[in-house]
Design an enzyme around this catalytic site. Structure first.
Site, PDB file in Angstrom:
ATOM      1  N   LYS A  43     -10.737 -13.485   2.889  1.00 44.88           N
ATOM      2  CA  LYS A  43      -9.836 -12.628   3.668  1.00 44.88           C
ATOM      3  C   LYS A  43     -10.566 -12.232   4.951  1.00 44.88           C
ATOM      4  CE  LYS A  43      -8.311  -7.792   3.212  1.00 44.88           C
ATOM      5  NZ  LYS A  43      -8.075  -6.720   2.216  1.00 44.88           N
ATOM      6  N   ARG A  83       0.836  -1.209   0.000  1.00 47.25           N
ATOM      7  CA  ARG A  83       0.000   0.000   0.000  1.00 47.25           C
ATOM      8  C   ARG A  83       0.866   1.252   0.000  1.00 47.25           C
ATOM      9  NH1 ARG A  83      -5.085   0.010   1.001  1.00 47.25           N
ATOM     10  NH2 ARG A  83      -4.966  -1.949   2.200  1.00 47.25           N
ATOM     11  N   GLY A 133       0.892  -6.136   5.397  1.00 46.48           N
ATOM     12  CA  GLY A 133       1.143  -4.831   4.809  1.00 46.48           C
ATOM     13  C   GLY A 133       2.283  -4.118   5.502  1.00 46.48           C
ATOM     14  N   SER A 134       1.981  -3.366   6.546  1.00 43.76           N
ATOM     15  CA  SER A 134       2.996  -2.546   7.210  1.00 43.76           C
ATOM     16  C   SER A 134       4.078  -3.372   7.886  1.00 43.76           C
ATOM     17  CB  SER A 134       2.331  -1.618   8.229  1.00 43.76           C
ATOM     18  OG  SER A 134       1.619  -2.360   9.211  1.00 43.76           O
ATOM     19  N   GLU A 188       0.357  -7.834  -3.883  1.00 41.35           N
ATOM     20  CA  GLU A 188      -0.868  -7.049  -4.077  1.00 41.35           C
ATOM     21  C   GLU A 188      -0.547  -5.559  -4.018  1.00 41.35           C
ATOM     22  OE1 GLU A 188      -4.373  -5.679  -1.025  1.00 41.35           O
ATOM     23  OE2 GLU A 188      -3.783  -7.790  -0.977  1.00 41.35           O
ATOM     24  N   THR A 222      -7.783  -3.632  -2.227  1.00 44.29           N
ATOM     25  CA  THR A 222      -8.742  -2.557  -1.952  1.00 44.29           C
ATOM     26  C   THR A 222      -9.620  -2.318  -3.171  1.00 44.29           C
ATOM     27  OG1 THR A 222      -6.984  -1.568  -0.593  1.00 44.29           O
ATOM     28  CG2 THR A 222      -9.009  -0.319  -0.809  1.00 44.29           C
TER      29      THR A 222
END
Length: 224
Positions: free
Chosen positions: A130, A18, A180-181, A41, A70
């Site tokens: 998910k 992201r 993600g992070s 992704e 997203t």
């Protein structure tokens, strides 16, 4: 193209980039691939996401599964396909998104949080589910869902998941994870991503070794 489940067998973690930019995405993708990741992704609320998806798809070809995250508007899925993406990940349970993805022969992984949403997405044709946001749930919730959902359907906790959580989630029935992070934030260099990615792969290897040891111990006969 391989099935989504087959990609998970190669590496059960989706790298969520992201905020990544097209000018850095290939270098970061290489860092992830070299560490062992095979699913990447690019969320659509990133800068120029279609350009990033196109760059990754061209670079990796059939060596990795590249797609969009997203995804809340089914109208943008064709653009993802035209950019070379083969994966659609959504934060919510929208059957139109799943239907559109399957029409274009793409893997569909919608977000769910309840049994009602899960069964609706299964009926729509989802390849996996998910569990999102996972930080608002826990492995006990997943275990309850797993008891009633099709046993071969992959469920991936996403949102607030960290490598130290892998064992508890896997015990509850997780087939993989979305990170993600824990792997990437805007501003991270490829070198920093590589270091974090290797840590994730090492954590996966550790729980797999632990599960193998447990299975062997349970299989041994008890001496009287």
């Amino acid at each position: 193209m391989k099935s989504f489940s087959a990609w998970l067998q190669e590496c059960p973690v989706i790298a969520i980039l992201r905020g990544v930019r097209p000018d850095e995405v290939v270098e970061i993708g290489d860092a992830l691939y070299d560490a062992g990741f095979r699913i990447i992704e690019v969320p659509l609320n990133s800068p120029d996401p279609m350009d990033s998806i196109a760059a990754l798809s061209k670079h990796f070809g059939d060596r990795a599964l590249i797609g969009a995250g997203t995804v809340i508007d089914p109208g943008c899925i064709k653009r993802v396909a035209m950019s070379g993406g083969h994966l659609i990940v959504a934060p919510n349970a929208n059957p139109d998104v799943v239907h559109k993805a399957k029409i274009l022969d793409m893997a569909a992984v919608p977000g769910v949080f309840t049994p009602t949403e899960a069964f609706a997405m299964i009926a729509a044709g989802a390849d996996a589910l998910k569990l999102f946001p996972a930080e608002a749930a826990n492995p006990i919730v997943l275990k309850s869902l797993r008891a009633v959902l099709p046993p071969r359907l992959p469920i991936l906790p996403v949102g607030g998941v960290h490598p130290e959580d892998f064992a508890a989630w896997q015990s509850a029935g997780a087939a993989g994870f979305g990170l993600g992070s824990a792997i990437y934030k805007p501003g991270f260099t490829a070198r920093k991503v590589a270091k974090r990615a290797r840590r994730v792969i090492a954590a996966l290897g550790e729980i797999q070794r632990n599960f193998s040891t447990i299975s062997v111990e349970e299989a041994r006969p008890t001496l009287s």
